[in-house]
Design a protein around this motif. Structure first.
Motif, PDB file in Angstrom:
ATOM      1  N   SER A   3      59.380  11.398  17.039  1.00 31.11           N
ATOM      2  CA  SER A   3      60.238  12.371  17.707  1.00 31.11           C
ATOM      3  C   SER A   3      59.453  13.214  18.687  1.00 31.11           C
ATOM      4  O   SER A   3      60.003  13.787  19.611  1.00 31.11           O
ATOM      5  CB  SER A   3      60.910  13.265  16.657  1.00 31.11           C
ATOM      6  OG  SER A   3      59.931  13.988  15.928  1.00 31.11           O
ATOM      7  N   LEU A   4      58.139  13.299  18.472  1.00 33.16           N
ATOM      8  CA  LEU A   4      57.277  14.084  19.354  1.00 33.16           C
ATOM      9  C   LEU A   4      56.254  13.144  19.974  1.00 33.16           C
ATOM     10  O   LEU A   4      55.549  12.434  19.280  1.00 33.16           O
ATOM     11  CB  LEU A   4      56.569  15.180  18.553  1.00 33.16           C
ATOM     12  CG  LEU A   4      55.711  16.173  19.353  1.00 33.16           C
ATOM     13  CD1 LEU A   4      56.599  17.075  20.198  1.00 33.16           C
ATOM     14  CD2 LEU A   4      54.876  17.022  18.396  1.00 33.16           C
ATOM     15  N   THR A   5      56.192  13.137  21.310  1.00 34.47           N
ATOM     16  CA  THR A   5      55.272  12.214  21.972  1.00 34.47           C
ATOM     17  C   THR A   5      54.248  12.903  22.858  1.00 34.47           C
ATOM     18  O   THR A   5      53.215  12.309  23.169  1.00 34.47           O
ATOM     19  CB  THR A   5      56.049  11.207  22.850  1.00 34.47           C
ATOM     20  OG1 THR A   5      56.750  11.914  23.889  1.00 34.47           O
ATOM     21  CG2 THR A   5      57.050  10.412  22.011  1.00 34.47           C
ATOM     22  N   THR A   6      54.531  14.144  23.263  1.00 38.09           N
ATOM     23  CA  THR A   6      53.675  14.810  24.242  1.00 38.09           C
ATOM     24  C   THR A   6      53.388  16.242  23.799  1.00 38.09           C
ATOM     25  O   THR A   6      54.284  16.945  23.339  1.00 38.09           O
ATOM     26  CB  THR A   6      54.361  14.839  25.629  1.00 38.09           C
ATOM     27  OG1 THR A   6      54.846  13.532  25.943  1.00 38.09           O
ATOM     28  CG2 THR A   6      53.393  15.297  26.701  1.00 38.09           C
ATOM     29  N   ILE A   7      52.135  16.666  23.955  1.00 30.79           N
ATOM     30  CA  ILE A   7      51.745  18.032  23.607  1.00 30.79           C
ATOM     31  C   ILE A   7      51.032  18.660  24.792  1.00 30.79           C
ATOM     32  O   ILE A   7      50.042  18.119  25.297  1.00 30.79           O
ATOM     33  CB  ILE A   7      50.831  18.078  22.372  1.00 30.79           C
ATOM     34  CG1 ILE A   7      51.486  17.358  21.193  1.00 30.79           C
ATOM     35  CG2 ILE A   7      50.515  19.530  21.996  1.00 30.79           C
ATOM     36  CD1 ILE A   7      50.592  17.258  19.974  1.00 30.79           C
ATOM     37  N   ASP A 116      47.299   9.581  19.506  1.00 30.44           N
ATOM     38  CA  ASP A 116      48.620   9.556  18.867  1.00 30.44           C
ATOM     39  C   ASP A 116      49.674  10.235  19.734  1.00 30.44           C
ATOM     40  O   ASP A 116      50.876   9.946  19.605  1.00 30.44           O
ATOM     41  CB  ASP A 116      48.566  10.263  17.510  1.00 30.44           C
ATOM     42  CG  ASP A 116      47.711   9.515  16.504  1.00 30.44           C
ATOM     43  OD1 ASP A 116      47.648   8.272  16.600  1.00 30.44           O
ATOM     44  OD2 ASP A 116      47.101  10.171  15.642  1.00 30.44           O
ATOM     45  N   TYR A 117      49.215  11.148  20.590  1.00 28.58           N
ATOM     46  CA  TYR A 117      50.138  11.884  21.471  1.00 28.58           C
ATOM     47  C   TYR A 117      49.528  11.964  22.868  1.00 28.58           C
ATOM     48  O   TYR A 117      48.310  11.896  23.035  1.00 28.58           O
ATOM     49  CB  TYR A 117      50.365  13.310  20.947  1.00 28.58           C
ATOM     50  CG  TYR A 117      50.904  13.355  19.540  1.00 28.58           C
ATOM     51  CD1 TYR A 117      52.276  13.314  19.296  1.00 28.58           C
ATOM     52  CD2 TYR A 117      50.037  13.422  18.452  1.00 28.58           C
ATOM     53  CE1 TYR A 117      52.769  13.330  18.005  1.00 28.58           C
ATOM     54  CE2 TYR A 117      50.524  13.440  17.149  1.00 28.58           C
ATOM     55  CZ  TYR A 117      51.891  13.387  16.932  1.00 28.58           C
ATOM     56  OH  TYR A 117      52.373  13.407  15.652  1.00 28.58           O
ATOM     57  N   ARG A 118      50.381  12.117  23.842  1.00 31.42           N
ATOM     58  CA  ARG A 118      49.900  12.363  25.198  1.00 31.42           C
ATOM     59  C   ARG A 118      49.561  13.844  25.291  1.00 31.42           C
ATOM     60  O   ARG A 118      50.428  14.699  25.079  1.00 31.42           O
ATOM     61  CB  ARG A 118      50.965  11.998  26.234  1.00 31.42           C
ATOM     62  CG  ARG A 118      51.426  10.554  26.169  1.00 31.42           C
ATOM     63  CD  ARG A 118      52.458  10.261  27.258  1.00 31.42           C
ATOM     64  NE  ARG A 118      53.115   8.970  27.012  1.00 31.42           N
ATOM     65  CZ  ARG A 118      54.397   8.826  26.715  1.00 31.42           C
ATOM     66  NH1 ARG A 118      55.189   9.888  26.637  1.00 31.42           N
ATOM     67  NH2 ARG A 118      54.910   7.630  26.513  1.00 31.42           N
ATOM     68  N   HIS A 164      54.910  13.164  32.487  1.00 29.95           N
ATOM     69  CA  HIS A 164      53.820  12.677  31.644  1.00 29.95           C
ATOM     70  C   HIS A 164      54.264  12.313  30.229  1.00 29.95           C
ATOM     71  O   HIS A 164      53.433  11.970  29.397  1.00 29.95           O
ATOM     72  CB  HIS A 164      52.715  13.731  31.561  1.00 29.95           C
ATOM     73  CG  HIS A 164      52.129  14.103  32.888  1.00 29.95           C
ATOM     74  ND1 HIS A 164      51.415  13.201  33.659  1.00 29.95           N
ATOM     75  CD2 HIS A 164      52.171  15.264  33.593  1.00 29.95           C
ATOM     76  CE1 HIS A 164      51.029  13.798  34.776  1.00 29.95           C
ATOM     77  NE2 HIS A 164      51.469  15.044  34.760  1.00 29.95           N
ATOM     78  N   GLY A 165      55.551  12.420  29.954  1.00 34.33           N
ATOM     79  CA  GLY A 165      56.029  12.121  28.611  1.00 34.33           C
ATOM     80  C   GLY A 165      57.449  11.589  28.636  1.00 34.33           C
ATOM     81  O   GLY A 165      57.868  10.931  29.590  1.00 34.33           O
TER      82      GLY A 165
END
Length: 232
Positions: A3-7, A116-118, A164-165
């Motif tokens: 559910s979360l891909t970018t930080i 694991d995340y962008r 970016h995400g």
């Protein structure tokens, strides 16, 4: 899919120390003009100049330096000695070359999340200064993208997290400023994680959105991975 891909991460006072250099320079500024005004009054006049000049100069050390010069001219009624103006310019140059001191838990947190995340660094301020600090920090290789912006608004985060995400709804913004990092990210539909710093510029203060379902608050970046896992 997660559910979360970018930080997104703010830089100044989230990844490395910054505000402390402004406070030290303010004290030096007050010393230079001690014969013309009380320190408290000078700081108030300087803050008023900064607030007025944001639209013209933007955020960062160069605008701060110009605001100091303007304040010096005003409080001395145009009689500020050239030596004082020169000293103000020197303090600005010193700020632009100060060493970069990363905050606790920064590197290990970024390393744990990278892959694991962008990861996107999203910061406002002077382009050259922010690029210098990122290079000196040694953290650049951990970010998938870097965005240096003139200001942080909801549409700023919508644009960046879409570029970016997978859009703001699947993104999280982490920073020490409620006004710039957290509230506009929440308004864009993302998650906002507040990491308080002991020194925060008064113009970045705002009320915590305690009841917002996507708002989180942590004591330091070492607690971020747990929050990320809880969101996922």
């Amino acid at each position: 899919m997660s559910s979360l891909t970018t930080i997104g991460f703010d830089a100044d006072d989230t990844l490395w120390q910054n505000e402390q250099f402004f406070r030290l320079t303010e004290r030096r500024f007050a010393e230079l003009l001690a014969d013309y005004a009380e320190p408290g009054h000078l700081v108030e006049r300087l803050l008023a100049a900064e607030r007025k000049n944001l639209a013209a100069y933007g955020f960062g050390i160069k605008g701060f330096t110009l605001s100091m010069i303007e304040t010096a001219i005003e409080v001395t009624e145009g009689r500020a000695p050239a030596s004082v103006i020169q000293a103000i310019l020197e303090t600005g140059r010193e700020m632009l070359s100060h060493p970069v001191e990363t905050l606790p838990h920064v590197r290990e947190t970024l390393e744990a999340l990278a892959g694991d995340y962008r990861l996107v660094m999203i910061t406002k301020g002077d382009l050259f200064d922010q690029e210098r600090k990122l290079a000196a920090s040694g953290l650049g290789e951990l970010f998938d993208a870097v965005e240096i912006v003139s200001d942080k608004k909801p549409d700023t985060y919508s644009r960046i997290f879409s570029r970016h995400g997978d859009g703001p709804e699947r993104a999280m913004m982490v920073g020490n400023s409620l006004k710039s990092d957290v509230l506009p990210a929440l308004d864009a539909g993302g998650w906002g994680v507040f990491v308080p710093h002991e020194l925060t510029w008064v113009l970045e203060h705002a009320e915590e959105p305690a009841n917002h379902p996507r708002f989180r608050k942590i004591a330091h970046l070492g607690e971020l991975a747990e929050q990320v896992a809880a969101v996922d």
